[in-house]
Design a protein around this motif. Structure first.
Motif, short mmCIF file in Angstrom:
data_model
loop_
_atom_site.label_atom_id
_atom_site.label_comp_id
_atom_site.label_asym_id
_atom_site.label_seq_id
_atom_site.Cartn_x
_atom_site.Cartn_y
_atom_site.Cartn_z
N ASN A 11 0.83 -1.19 0.00
CA ASN A 11 0.00 0.00 0.00
C ASN A 11 0.88 1.26 0.00
OD1 ASN A 11 -2.75 0.87 0.16
ND2 ASN A 11 -2.24 1.78 2.13
N ARG A 12 0.69 2.30 -0.91
CA ARG A 12 -0.49 2.30 -1.74
C ARG A 12 -0.23 1.67 -3.10
NH1 ARG A 12 -4.57 7.29 -3.34
NH2 ARG A 12 -5.19 6.39 -5.31
N ARG A 53 -3.33 -7.72 -4.82
CA ARG A 53 -3.91 -6.98 -3.70
C ARG A 53 -3.12 -5.70 -3.36
NH1 ARG A 53 -4.09 -12.25 -2.59
NH2 ARG A 53 -2.25 -12.15 -1.25
N ALA A 54 -2.75 -4.97 -4.38
CA ALA A 54 -2.22 -3.63 -4.11
C ALA A 54 -3.33 -2.79 -3.51
CB ALA A 54 -1.72 -2.99 -5.40
N GLY A 55 -2.99 -1.97 -2.52
CA GLY A 55 -3.99 -1.12 -1.91
C GLY A 55 -4.61 -0.17 -2.91
N GLN A 59 -7.91 -1.14 -1.20
CA GLN A 59 -8.25 -0.22 -0.11
C GLN A 59 -8.88 1.08 -0.60
OE1 GLN A 59 -4.64 0.09 2.18
NE2 GLN A 59 -4.88 -1.95 3.01
N ILE A 60 -9.23 1.14 -1.87
CA ILE A 60 -9.89 2.33 -2.40
C ILE A 60 -11.39 2.11 -2.29
CG2 ILE A 60 -9.96 3.98 -4.30
CD1 ILE A 60 -7.17 3.52 -3.11
N CYS A 61 -11.89 2.17 -1.06
CA CYS A 61 -13.29 1.82 -0.81
C CYS A 61 -13.82 2.66 0.35
CB CYS A 61 -13.43 0.34 -0.51
SG CYS A 61 -12.38 -0.27 0.82
N LEU A 95 -10.81 -4.01 -7.85
CA LEU A 95 -11.90 -3.94 -6.87
C LEU A 95 -12.51 -2.55 -6.73
CD1 LEU A 95 -10.08 -6.02 -4.10
CD2 LEU A 95 -11.95 -6.82 -5.57
N ASN A 96 -13.71 -2.55 -6.18
CA ASN A 96 -14.33 -1.41 -5.48
C ASN A 96 -14.88 -0.29 -6.33
OD1 ASN A 96 -14.05 -2.39 -2.80
ND2 ASN A 96 -11.86 -1.90 -2.87
#
Length: 505
Positions: free
Chosen positions: A223-224, A282-284, A309-311, A346-347
């Motif tokens: 991350n990030r 699974r990079a943030g 993690q961009i959520c 994702l997201n």
């Protein structure tokens, strides 16, 4: 030529360090070495360097005698590991503004492996992590002011052009950096150019990179960024940065019509950049990005579950730059992306404004060809906004990317041809909520994944799209202006039955 040995299992910091039998125990002495052309650092396989780090400054090999960092010992044992865990703190300073909020341009960074103003240096076969073990810094994990962290950082600043940087067969994982910072050294592998300390030297000795090779690495849970190459303080020259009356850069930029001159990018950007054979999981934020590079090649890479993690439930301290895609360029000239795969970004339905596999972003001459994408939450490809020019997307396969396969927000051009788009049941051929850009869409095959005829909004109001000679399978309606379409086969049940997304992913 001297090789310096280090073993956490069998070493002794009071030993000589220049043979396996005289290996040092920690990385401490390595950090103070003056390395000459042909010298090397060898870490014993099976070693675990806990809360330790390796920072090198001004190490310069030559084309025929590069400096090497690698592994030695029993090849049946795991590669040597540097578990930094918040140690190795240094102060990063671009010495210039580098874009809008929240792009910090200076601050403390923890880095496991730092190469500062180094040239002709090759690093192979090392494991690296930089975990956040607790909240002893007084911050929650997703606070805005959490310290940036990287696994590997490469910096050009005082030396001018740093040449021949090779990072190969590294395993970089569990780097728990700042959720929000995009352009500080913050993620798995990051290559960055600063202005020198003395601003008068900025144009006399331009800090940049030539011949960067990032090859066959595995990057997980960082991350990030996953891998980022080429961000630079010299964007102030490339992007026509503004200055106040006293000559101070003022964080304003003029991108013109988006085009980047060959001379400008070759002078201030990174050249001969190759990113090949890497896997980023699974990079943030974004998985792989080249920035301010001249004709970079990005091929045979895999991204899975980028933008983790961009959520809405993690990215909460600011709404700025709440966007991430998988593999893409920023302000590059003639970037080539080929034979890459991107899965499960994702997201896009949870606050991520992007979520695509591919994104031609404010670049000049971006080409995507022979790539494969599947189940990316924001679609297959975006041509991002007014300054993405001369973009071409061809001979790619998009398999059930969600939301909208093609995303054209305000872009001036895009040539999209000879691709296969398998449209998911909950998606559209275009991401119609913002399809107000311009594109030529020719000789593609669009296949609806529904077993009954679907419905598609092909030509949203405000868009400027020319369709020609496409094939459509399983749709109830077609673009009205594609008078040269080859065919429309409403019943595609037999074709879809042969497509197994689990096998493809």
């Amino acid at each position: 030529m001297t090789i310096y040995y280090c073993s956490s299992e069998h070493g002794d910091d009071n030993a000589g360090g220049t043979s396996p039998n005289e290996a040092w125990r920690t990385l401490t002495k390595l950090r103070s070495l003056t390395l000459n052309p042909g010298d090397g650092i060898a870490l014993e396989r099976g070693s675990q360097f806990e809360r330790d780090y390796l920072h090198l400054t001004g190490a310069h090999g030559t084309p025929k005698r590069p400096i090497t960092i690698g592994a030695y010992g029993n090849e049946a044992l795991p590669r040597p590991a540097i578990h930094c865990d918040g140690e190795g703190v240094w102060f990063e300073d671009y010495h210039a503004p580098i874009g809008g909020c929240p792009h910090r341009s200076k601050g403390e960074v923890s880095t496991a492996l730092l190469l500062f103003d180094c040239s002709y240096i090759e690093v192979r076969d090392v494991e690296i992590s930089n975990r956040r073990l607790d909240d002893s810094d007084g911050h929650a994990y997703n606070d805005l002011d959490v310290m940036d962290r990287t696994g590997v950082t490469v910096i050009a600043q005082e030396y001018g052009t740093c040449r021949h940087i090779v990072l190969e067969h590294l395993y970089v994982h569990d780097v728990h950096g700042n959720v929000y910072d995009k352009h500080m050294a913050n993620g798995g592998i990051y290559v960055i150019a600063h202005f020198p300390n003395d601003p008068a030297r900025a144009k006399r000795r331009i800090a940049r990179f030539d011949d960067v090779r990032i090859l066959n690495n595995t990057v997980r849970d960082v991350n990030r960024w996953g891998i980022g190459v080429g961000y630079t303080a010299y964007l102030n020259y490339i992007d026509n940065g503004g200055k106040d009356a006293d000559g101070t850069w003022n964080n304003t930029f003029d991108y013109g019509d988006g085009r980047i001159s060959n001379e400008t990018i070759a002078t201030y950007g990174a050249t001969n950049v190759l990113i090949e054979g890497n896997t980023v999981e699974r990079a943030g934020g974004d998985a792989i990005t080249v920035m301010y590079c001249d004709r970079p090649i990005i091929r045979h890479n895999v991204s899975r579950e980028a933008a983790a993690q961009i959520c809405d439930d993690i990215y909460t301290a600011t709404l700025n730059d709440k966007v991430a895609a998988a593999i893409w360029p920023w302000r590059c000239k003639n970037a080539l992306f080929e034979y890459n795969m991107a899965f499960d970004t994702l997201n896009a339905d949870q606050g991520n404004g992007d979520g695509q596999a591919w994104d031609a972003d404010y670049g000049d001459g971006t080409i995507y060809r022979h790539n494969y994408s599947h189940n990316n939450s924001g679609g297959a490809v975006m041509f991002c906004n007014e300054k993405a020019v001369n973009s071409e997307f061809y001979n790619n396969v998009s398999d059930r990317d969600r939301m909208g396969a093609i995303d054209i927000p305000r872009n001036p051009d895009a040539f999209i041809h000879d691709n296969v788009f398998i449209i998911a049941t909950d998606a559209e051929p275009l991401r119609t909520a913002r399809a107000d850009g311009t594109a030529r869409i020719e000789h593609n095959m669009f296949i609806s994944a529904e077993t009954r005829p679907g419905h598609a909004q092909w030509h949203p109001r405000g868009s400027h799209i020319e369709y020609r000679g496409n094939t459509y399978l399983g749709f109830a309606n077609l673009p009205e202006d594609d008078n040269n379409n080859i065919s429309n086969i409403p019943d595609n049940t037999q074709l879809i039955s042969f497509i197994d997304p689990t096998a493809l992913s």
